[in-house]
Enzyme design. Structure first.
Site, PDB file in Angstrom:
ATOM      1  N   GLU A  86     118.800  72.489  38.689  1.00 44.30           N
ATOM      2  CA  GLU A  86     120.003  72.424  39.523  1.00 44.30           C
ATOM      3  C   GLU A  86     120.493  70.981  39.614  1.00 44.30           C
ATOM      4  O   GLU A  86     121.463  70.697  40.304  1.00 44.30           O
ATOM      5  CB  GLU A  86     119.740  72.997  40.930  1.00 44.30           C
ATOM      6  CG  GLU A  86     118.728  72.203  41.742  1.00 44.30           C
ATOM      7  CD  GLU A  86     119.299  71.704  43.054  1.00 44.30           C
ATOM      8  OE1 GLU A  86     119.749  72.540  43.830  1.00 44.30           O
ATOM      9  OE2 GLU A  86     119.281  70.480  43.283  1.00 44.30           O
ATOM     10  N   CYS A 118     116.263  77.433  42.213  1.00 41.63           N
ATOM     11  CA  CYS A 118     114.861  77.130  41.919  1.00 41.63           C
ATOM     12  C   CYS A 118     114.238  78.058  40.887  1.00 41.63           C
ATOM     13  O   CYS A 118     113.075  77.886  40.533  1.00 41.63           O
ATOM     14  CB  CYS A 118     114.038  77.154  43.199  1.00 41.63           C
ATOM     15  SG  CYS A 118     114.492  75.860  44.360  1.00 41.63           S
ATOM     16  N   THR A 159     111.242  67.716  51.875  1.00 39.50           N
ATOM     17  CA  THR A 159     110.550  68.416  50.780  1.00 39.50           C
ATOM     18  C   THR A 159     111.215  68.281  49.413  1.00 39.50           C
ATOM     19  O   THR A 159     110.519  68.376  48.400  1.00 39.50           O
ATOM     20  CB  THR A 159     110.450  69.918  51.106  1.00 39.50           C
ATOM     21  OG1 THR A 159     111.759  70.417  51.395  1.00 39.50           O
ATOM     22  CG2 THR A 159     109.514  70.166  52.277  1.00 39.50           C
ATOM     23  N   HIS A 241     106.704  80.573  44.326  1.00 40.64           N
ATOM     24  CA  HIS A 241     107.614  79.446  44.540  1.00 40.64           C
ATOM     25  C   HIS A 241     107.277  78.789  45.866  1.00 40.64           C
ATOM     26  O   HIS A 241     106.943  79.468  46.838  1.00 40.64           O
ATOM     27  CB  HIS A 241     109.073  79.902  44.523  1.00 40.64           C
ATOM     28  CG  HIS A 241     110.007  78.771  44.848  1.00 40.64           C
ATOM     29  ND1 HIS A 241     110.016  77.608  44.117  1.00 40.64           N
ATOM     30  CD2 HIS A 241     110.910  78.606  45.849  1.00 40.64           C
ATOM     31  CE1 HIS A 241     110.910  76.769  44.632  1.00 40.64           C
ATOM     32  NE2 HIS A 241     111.456  77.353  45.678  1.00 40.64           N
ATOM     33  N   SER A 303     117.368  80.597  44.963  1.00 42.41           N
ATOM     34  CA  SER A 303     118.363  80.986  45.951  1.00 42.41           C
ATOM     35  C   SER A 303     119.583  81.555  45.272  1.00 42.41           C
ATOM     36  O   SER A 303     119.938  81.154  44.164  1.00 42.41           O
ATOM     37  CB  SER A 303     118.761  79.772  46.796  1.00 42.41           C
ATOM     38  OG  SER A 303     117.690  79.401  47.614  1.00 42.41           O
TER      39      SER A 303
END
Lengths: 352, 140
Positions: A86, A118, A159, A241, A303
């Site tokens: 991404e 992701c 994160t 994930h 997502s």
């Protein structure tokens, strides 16, 4: 509705080489909390941060070189190199051709970039399995790599990190891990997005949990195990994930997996969420220590939203390949802590 | 076409993967490729990708950078003696300038060298980093 959702190619296929790369800089959660929350700690210990001269392309190149070293093939035997990300450095101009040129894999190959938040890397892996499984080519490479950015002060900034992994897919008789089956599950679920020309993503807060992450990962994992006639007990390892530590731990527990099964592939506490690289780097860390006969469940999440789930069985070839390139733990140990100010410089968050 | 773009494109083999040449006459490894062997002066056109392993021959730390490299200061530029013989000039990366030493084993990585402004191309190429991090740790 068809009762069979399992995907298995006509020709048996597997992973014949794998490799990862994680940048050396680390930003601790407590440092982000110091700047934005007046102290305390965040959801992970620390995250990996790309240096000034790194981006998704350079991360993908090193992971790809490690994968080719373990595959023991010439790079020009690859018929496809697909990069899922991404955060490609160009909006228009593929990252995959740069990686192909660095490997010496040009010019007779497919090269393209995949986009699915992701799960862009695992989507590329599914495509590579299909290409080799249909005999359109003998070898194909799938990469998931990112230099993820969170808006300063946003929850994601604790994160969102940098790293990636690459896999060479080939015929099963050369594999270090053969594919037993895969399955993909996708719906239109707007839990996280970034509009064109925007620098930072937006997300749906708590909406990213149940209807997005948990629904898709659990649905894909449980359906794949059901259609393969397998239970959590059949696996030595499971990887989910990992946007943080809590989500994959909870999904695993709900599906019936133990902490021992997920610990090896759960890296987010030490490197953060490498987005398209996250679950794939977990797989890479598992393959680094796996033994012949081990079975591995891999479940990605992207997502938007979807999950790809895969079941692998490790072969005797793994033992001689593990030391052909740096292991994930070598990259995790290679660490230099930086403070928030250096992080701001390294990630280009200052207007100059 | 921007001449910088064309020049970068011509150099992609040597910049991304250290592609040099092997002299078929005297066996000399040649980098960068120049089609005439600097040792025996015979034609040399067989491409050979170098291993990327070598050691720091000498180095200098740059605080006042030329145009296009300002964002990376301070950084270290080294002459790296490759194990095949050629000496190449390159930036070191992933190492603080104070830790660089003559004779330090290094390995090639491909990194961003510079960009041609906000809208231009991104130039990738070889740099070198300390080579010890994983060989040492896997033996430990």
């Amino acid at each position: 509705m068809s009762s069979q959702h399992l995907m298995q190619p006509e020709r048996a296929v597997g992973i014949i080489g794998y490799g990862s790369y994680i940048p050396m800089y680390r930003l601790s959660s407590t440092e982000v909390a110091r700047v934005w929350s007046g102290g305390g700690r965040g959801p992970i210990k620390e995250k990996a941060v790309a240096g000034l001269d790194e981006d998704t392309v350079t991360i993908a190149m090193e992971a790809a070189r490690n994968a080719v070293a373990r595959a023991e093939i010439q790079a020009d035997a690859l018929r496809a190199i697909w990069v899922g990300s991404e955060s490609p450095p160009y909006a228009v101009k593929p990252a995959s051709t740069l990686v192909a040129e660095a490997l010496g894999a040009t010019p007779y190959l497919l090269a393209a970039d995949f986009e699915f938040a992701c799960k862009a890397g695992s989507e590329a892996l599914q495509a590579a399995l299909g290409l080799v499984g249909s005999r359109m080519g003998d070898y194909a490479m799938a990469i998931g790599a990112d230099t993820a950015q969170g808006r300063p002060g946003d929850d994601l900034e604790y994160t969102a990190s940098s790293g990636g992994s690459a896999f060479v897919v080939g015929p099963a008789d050369l594999a270090v891990a053969t594919l037993l089956g895969s399955l993909s599950y996708a719906t239109d679920t707007p839990d996280f997005w970034r509009r064109a020309y925007q620098h930072y993503p937006r997300h749906g807060g708590r909406f990213t949990g149940e209807p997005a992450y948990f629904h898709h990962t659990q649905s894909a994992a449980s359906r794949l195990m059901e259609e393969l006639g397998m239970d959590p007990d059949d696996f030595e390892f499971a990887i989910f994930h990992q946007p943080n530590v809590k989500f994959p731990s909870r999904a695993a527990r709900r599906l019936g997996f133990t902490a021992e099964q997920i610990d090896t592939g759960l890296l987010s506490n030490l490197i953060g969420n490498t987005y398209a690289g996250a679950s794939l780097t977990g797989l890479s860390a598992v393959l680094d220590v796996a033994k012949p006969g081990d079975r591995i469940l891999l479940v990605s999440f992207g997502s938007g939203a979807g999950s790809d789930a895969f079941v692998w069985e490790v072969t005797e070839r793994i033992t001689s390949r593990q030391d052909k390139a740096p292991r994930v733990t070598d990259y995790i140990r290679r660490r230099t802590e930086i403070d928030y100010a250096l992080y701001v410089r390294y990630r280009g968050k200052l207007k100059t | 076409m921007d001449p910088k773009v064309v020049n970068d494109w011509r150099l992609r083999g040597q910049r991304y993967r250290l592609e040099g040449e092997l002299c078929d006459h005297c066996g000399e490894a040649i980098f960068p490729p120049r089609d005439i062997c600097p040792k025996c002066h015979e034609p040399a056109k067989t491409p050979q990708t170098l291993s990327g392993r070598g050691e720091v021959y000498t180095f200098s730390t740059i605080y006042s950078a030329p145009e296009g490299f300002e964002a990376y200061t301070p950084y270290t530029v080294a002459l790296v003696k490759l194990e095949e013989g050629p000496i190449v000039t390159a930036q070191l990366t992933d190492v603080p300038p104070a830790e660089v030493q003559i004779g330090m084993p290094v390995e090639m990585v491909t990194r961003r060298l510079r960009t041609h402004g906000e809208e231009g191309t991104i130039v990738y190429g070889y740099k070198f980093r300390p080579a010890s991090f994983w060989h040492a740790s896997t033996q430990a």
